[in-house]
Write a protein that holds these residues in place. Structure first.
Motif, mmCIF file in Angstrom:
data_model
loop_
_atom_site.group_PDB
_atom_site.id
_atom_site.type_symbol
_atom_site.label_atom_id
_atom_site.label_comp_id
_atom_site.label_asym_id
_atom_site.label_seq_id
_atom_site.Cartn_x
_atom_site.Cartn_y
_atom_site.Cartn_z
ATOM 1 N N ASP A 53 0.797 -1.224 0.000
ATOM 2 C CA ASP A 53 0.000 0.000 0.000
ATOM 3 C C ASP A 53 0.831 1.276 0.000
ATOM 4 O O ASP A 53 0.277 2.368 -0.069
ATOM 5 C CB ASP A 53 -0.930 0.017 1.222
ATOM 6 C CG ASP A 53 -1.947 -1.109 1.151
ATOM 7 O OD1 ASP A 53 -2.425 -1.408 0.036
ATOM 8 O OD2 ASP A 53 -2.234 -1.696 2.204
ATOM 9 N N GLN A 54 2.151 1.136 0.061
ATOM 10 C CA GLN A 54 2.963 2.350 0.077
ATOM 11 C C GLN A 54 2.909 3.057 -1.274
ATOM 12 O O GLN A 54 2.500 2.488 -2.282
ATOM 13 C CB GLN A 54 4.395 2.033 0.478
ATOM 14 C CG GLN A 54 5.158 1.181 -0.530
ATOM 15 C CD GLN A 54 6.536 0.859 -0.031
ATOM 16 O OE1 GLN A 54 7.318 1.749 0.251
ATOM 17 N NE2 GLN A 54 6.833 -0.421 0.117
ATOM 18 N N ASN A 55 3.342 4.279 -1.288
ATOM 19 C CA ASN A 55 3.302 5.113 -2.486
ATOM 20 C C ASN A 55 4.429 4.710 -3.442
ATOM 21 O O ASN A 55 5.601 4.908 -3.129
ATOM 22 C CB ASN A 55 3.456 6.577 -2.069
ATOM 23 C CG ASN A 55 3.352 7.521 -3.231
ATOM 24 O OD1 ASN A 55 3.744 7.216 -4.343
ATOM 25 N ND2 ASN A 55 2.829 8.695 -2.958
ATOM 26 N N GLU A 57 5.381 6.031 -6.294
ATOM 27 C CA GLU A 57 6.138 7.172 -6.801
ATOM 28 C C GLU A 57 7.222 7.590 -5.800
ATOM 29 O O GLU A 57 8.366 7.827 -6.181
ATOM 30 C CB GLU A 57 5.221 8.368 -7.099
ATOM 31 C CG GLU A 57 4.324 8.186 -8.296
ATOM 32 C CD GLU A 57 3.024 7.453 -7.972
ATOM 33 O OE1 GLU A 57 2.750 7.180 -6.781
ATOM 34 O OE2 GLU A 57 2.292 7.134 -8.922
ATOM 35 N N GLU A 58 6.851 7.635 -4.543
ATOM 36 C CA GLU A 58 7.794 8.036 -3.504
ATOM 37 C C GLU A 58 8.934 7.020 -3.370
ATOM 38 O O GLU A 58 10.110 7.376 -3.341
ATOM 39 C CB GLU A 58 7.058 8.174 -2.174
ATOM 40 C CG GLU A 58 7.871 8.770 -1.072
ATOM 41 C CD GLU A 58 7.019 8.948 0.179
ATOM 42 O OE1 GLU A 58 7.414 8.399 1.224
ATOM 43 O OE2 GLU A 58 5.972 9.629 0.099
#
Length: 82
Positions: A53-55, A57-58
């Motif tokens: 679920d982490q971003n 793009e980041e």
């Protein structure tokens, strides 16, 4: 299973997010995750297995900079995004 046809890190991150939604508990390439096949995708697979679920793009911005340096990392990130 992360198909070897997922050639870009964004595809790997998206697949792992879908697998979590589908309730998949374990993934593997046909012969296991092979860093020599695509070391970037192996790093992304490892990271997103634990937290799909982490971003992306980041994470991928940071990964590109760590792997390729500041200037080349920006270019590589754009190539992955296309």
């Amino acid at each position: 299973m992360i198909p070897k046809s997922l050639t870009f890190p964004f595809q790997v991150a998206d697949a792992l997010k879908k697998y979590k939604r589908w309730g998949v508990k374990n993934i593997a390439e046909i012969y296991g995750v092979q860093p020599e096949h695509n070391s970037i995708n192996a790093l992304v697979t490892e990271e997103f297995e634990w937290n799909p679920d982490q971003n992306p793009e980041e994470f991928l911005t940071g990964l590109a900079r760590r792997q390729f340096g500041e200037k080349a990392g920006k270019t590589m990130y754009l190539a992955w995004k296309r």
